[in-house]
Design a protein around this motif. Structure first.
Motif, PDB file in Angstrom:
ATOM      1  N   ILE A  20       1.128  -1.428   0.038  1.00  0.00           N
ATOM      2  CA  ILE A  20       0.140  -0.125   0.486  1.00  0.00           C
ATOM      3  C   ILE A  20       0.739   1.595   0.059  1.00  0.00           C
ATOM      4  CG2 ILE A  20      -1.361   1.309   1.351  1.00  0.00           C
ATOM      5  CD1 ILE A  20      -2.736  -1.605   2.329  1.00  0.00           C
ATOM      6  N   GLU A  21       1.920   1.100   0.479  1.00  0.00           N
ATOM      7  CA  GLU A  21       3.129   2.380   0.808  1.00  0.00           C
ATOM      8  C   GLU A  21       3.884   2.620  -0.081  1.00  0.00           C
ATOM      9  OE1 GLU A  21       3.830   2.334   5.874  1.00  0.00           O
ATOM     10  OE2 GLU A  21       4.665   1.739   4.945  1.00  0.00           O
ATOM     11  N   GLU A  22       3.929   1.284  -0.781  1.00  0.00           N
ATOM     12  CA  GLU A  22       4.821   0.986  -1.768  1.00  0.00           C
ATOM     13  C   GLU A  22       4.356   1.936  -3.807  1.00  0.00           C
ATOM     14  OE1 GLU A  22       8.138  -2.073  -0.905  1.00  0.00           O
ATOM     15  OE2 GLU A  22       6.481  -2.415  -2.175  1.00  0.00           O
ATOM     16  N   ASN A  23       3.221   1.924  -3.201  1.00  0.00           N
ATOM     17  CA  ASN A  23       2.040   2.384  -4.467  1.00  0.00           C
ATOM     18  C   ASN A  23       1.356   3.973  -4.465  1.00  0.00           C
ATOM     19  OD1 ASN A  23       2.036   0.169  -6.546  1.00  0.00           O
ATOM     20  ND2 ASN A  23       1.843  -1.128  -4.823  1.00  0.00           N
ATOM     21  N   GLY A  24       1.986   3.961  -3.361  1.00  0.00           N
ATOM     22  CA  GLY A  24       1.272   5.633  -2.667  1.00  0.00           C
ATOM     23  C   GLY A  24       0.232   6.279  -2.581  1.00  0.00           C
ATOM     24  N   PHE A  25      -0.362   5.104  -1.875  1.00  0.00           N
ATOM     25  CA  PHE A  25      -1.392   5.254  -1.375  1.00  0.00           C
ATOM     26  C   PHE A  25      -0.912   6.443   0.173  1.00  0.00           C
ATOM     27  CE2 PHE A  25      -2.861   1.578  -3.703  1.00  0.00           C
ATOM     28  CZ  PHE A  25      -4.020   2.334  -4.015  1.00  0.00           C
ATOM     29  N   LYS A  26      -2.143   7.247   0.772  1.00  0.00           N
ATOM     30  CA  LYS A  26      -2.158   7.797   1.678  1.00  0.00           C
ATOM     31  C   LYS A  26      -2.841   6.747   2.745  1.00  0.00           C
ATOM     32  CE  LYS A  26      -2.336  11.597   4.262  1.00  0.00           C
ATOM     33  NZ  LYS A  26      -3.023  13.334   4.376  1.00  0.00           N
ATOM     34  N   ILE A  27      -2.529   6.029   3.695  1.00  0.00           N
ATOM     35  CA  ILE A  27      -3.323   5.121   4.821  1.00  0.00           C
ATOM     36  C   ILE A  27      -3.794   6.887   5.766  1.00  0.00           C
ATOM     37  CG2 ILE A  27      -3.763   3.602   6.647  1.00  0.00           C
ATOM     38  CD1 ILE A  27      -0.892   2.841   5.560  1.00  0.00           C
ATOM     39  N   VAL A  28      -5.083   6.746   5.370  1.00  0.00           N
ATOM     40  CA  VAL A  28      -6.029   7.721   6.639  1.00  0.00           C
ATOM     41  C   VAL A  28      -6.502   7.528   7.942  1.00  0.00           C
ATOM     42  CG1 VAL A  28      -5.944   9.908   4.364  1.00  0.00           C
ATOM     43  CG2 VAL A  28      -8.205   8.105   4.618  1.00  0.00           C
ATOM     44  N   GLY A  29      -7.184   5.728   7.821  1.00  0.00           N
ATOM     45  CA  GLY A  29      -7.840   5.413   8.602  1.00  0.00           C
ATOM     46  C   GLY A  29      -7.299   3.636   8.637  1.00  0.00           C
ATOM     47  N   LEU A  30      -6.901   2.871   9.870  1.00  0.00           N
ATOM     48  CA  LEU A  30      -6.415   1.829  10.180  1.00  0.00           C
ATOM     49  C   LEU A  30      -7.146   1.630  11.907  1.00  0.00           C
ATOM     50  CD1 LEU A  30      -4.950  -0.058   7.828  1.00  0.00           C
ATOM     51  CD2 LEU A  30      -3.440   0.600   9.785  1.00  0.00           C
ATOM     52  N   LYS A  31      -7.859   0.662  11.273  1.00  0.00           N
ATOM     53  CA  LYS A  31      -7.844  -0.118  12.949  1.00  0.00           C
ATOM     54  C   LYS A  31      -8.617  -2.027  12.607  1.00  0.00           C
ATOM     55  CE  LYS A  31     -12.798   1.013  12.715  1.00  0.00           C
ATOM     56  NZ  LYS A  31     -13.374   2.082  13.714  1.00  0.00           N
ATOM     57  N   LEU A  32      -8.176  -2.271  13.822  1.00  0.00           N
ATOM     58  CA  LEU A  32      -8.341  -3.997  13.848  1.00  0.00           C
ATOM     59  C   LEU A  32      -9.493  -4.016  14.367  1.00  0.00           C
ATOM     60  CD1 LEU A  32      -6.241  -6.425  14.709  1.00  0.00           C
ATOM     61  CD2 LEU A  32      -7.687  -6.842  16.038  1.00  0.00           C
ATOM     62  N   ILE A  33     -10.292  -5.269  14.083  1.00  0.00           N
ATOM     63  CA  ILE A  33     -12.106  -5.102  14.353  1.00  0.00           C
ATOM     64  C   ILE A  33     -12.546  -6.657  14.476  1.00  0.00           C
ATOM     65  CG2 ILE A  33     -12.676  -2.858  13.995  1.00  0.00           C
ATOM     66  CD1 ILE A  33     -14.569  -4.297  11.818  1.00  0.00           C
ATOM     67  N   ARG A  34     -13.136  -6.979  14.694  1.00  0.00           N
ATOM     68  CA  ARG A  34     -13.900  -8.248  14.788  1.00  0.00           C
ATOM     69  C   ARG A  34     -15.566  -8.246  14.586  1.00  0.00           C
ATOM     70  NH1 ARG A  34     -12.924 -14.316  16.441  1.00  0.00           N
ATOM     71  NH2 ARG A  34     -15.028 -14.964  15.796  1.00  0.00           N
ATOM     72  N   MET A  35     -15.396  -8.615  12.893  1.00  0.00           N
ATOM     73  CA  MET A  35     -17.025  -7.976  13.187  1.00  0.00           C
ATOM     74  C   MET A  35     -17.730  -9.080  13.199  1.00  0.00           C
ATOM     75  SD  MET A  35     -16.068  -7.222   8.768  1.00  0.00           S
ATOM     76  CE  MET A  35     -17.498  -6.922   8.314  1.00  0.00           C
ATOM     77  N   SER A  36     -19.218  -8.865  13.881  1.00  0.00           N
ATOM     78  CA  SER A  36     -19.984  -9.559  14.235  1.00  0.00           C
ATOM     79  C   SER A  36     -20.913 -10.544  12.693  1.00  0.00           C
ATOM     80  CB  SER A  36     -21.292  -9.364  15.006  1.00  0.00           C
ATOM     81  OG  SER A  36     -21.615  -8.380  14.463  1.00  0.00           O
ATOM     82  N   ARG A  37     -21.156 -11.626  13.262  1.00  0.00           N
ATOM     83  CA  ARG A  37     -21.937 -12.291  12.007  1.00  0.00           C
ATOM     84  C   ARG A  37     -22.951 -11.450  11.493  1.00  0.00           C
ATOM     85  NH1 ARG A  37     -23.418 -16.710   8.792  1.00  0.00           N
ATOM     86  NH2 ARG A  37     -24.988 -15.887   7.984  1.00  0.00           N
ATOM     87  N   LYS A  38     -23.808 -10.379  12.841  1.00  0.00           N
ATOM     88  CA  LYS A  38     -24.709  -9.226  11.848  1.00  0.00           C
ATOM     89  C   LYS A  38     -24.074  -8.255  10.522  1.00  0.00           C
ATOM     90  CE  LYS A  38     -29.024  -9.572  13.955  1.00  0.00           C
ATOM     91  NZ  LYS A  38     -29.064 -10.578  14.171  1.00  0.00           N
TER      92      LYS A  38
END
Ligand code: ADP
Ligand code: MG
Length: 134
Positions: A20-38
């Protein structure tokens, strides 16, 4: 974007963030979550009539994922070009799915399919203070 459960299990987070970084994107949000089934059901609602929907929702809620927001010129298309085809067998050499996907379901990453859907997906996961786009 989402780094799917197989990316976390296979320890590919660092490799994909580097891409992602090498291809010139800027990361403007990032987090680890666990999605519920819903959460997964709602996120993939457009696919609810598709035969893979049930398995996909189970899969996406089976473990943690990393959700992120990437900024670039023409970001939606640029990211889809970098991730490659849905099925890693059909993905071009050098694409993220070719390099890191396990199979068509566990295919390493998610990418929005339009600017409109990207906006909806961003607001599904992020509050304003979690985004840094200046
Ligand atoms: P993409 O993620 O490339 O936009 P789709 O929106 O068509 O692909 O599908 C959403 C997700 O559903 C895919 O990324 C993949 O995880 C899963 N999926 C799609 N098609 C299949 C299939 N035929 N069998 C199993 N899983 C699938
Ligand atoms: Mg899609």
């Amino acid at each position: 974007m989402i780094l799917k459960p197989d990316t976390i299990i296979n320890k590919h987070i660092g490799h994909i963030i580097t891409k992602i970084e090498e291809n010139g994107f800027k990361i403007v949000g990032l987090k680890l979550i666990r999605m519920s089934r819903k959460d997964a059901e709602k996120f993939y609602e457009v696919h609810k009539e598709r035969p893979f929907y049930n398995d996909l929702c189970n899969y996406m809620s089976s473990g943690p994922v990393i959700v992120g927001v990437l900024e670039a010129e023409n970001a939606v298309q640029k990211w889809r070009d970098l991730i490659g085809a849905t099925d890693p067998k059909e993905a071009k050499e050098g694409t993220i799915r070719k390099l890191y996907a396990t199979n068509k379901e566990a295919n390493a990453v998610h990418g929005s399919d339009s600017v409109e859907n990207a906006k909806k997906e961003i607001s599904y996961f992020f509050s304003e203070r979690e985004l840094s786009s200046d």
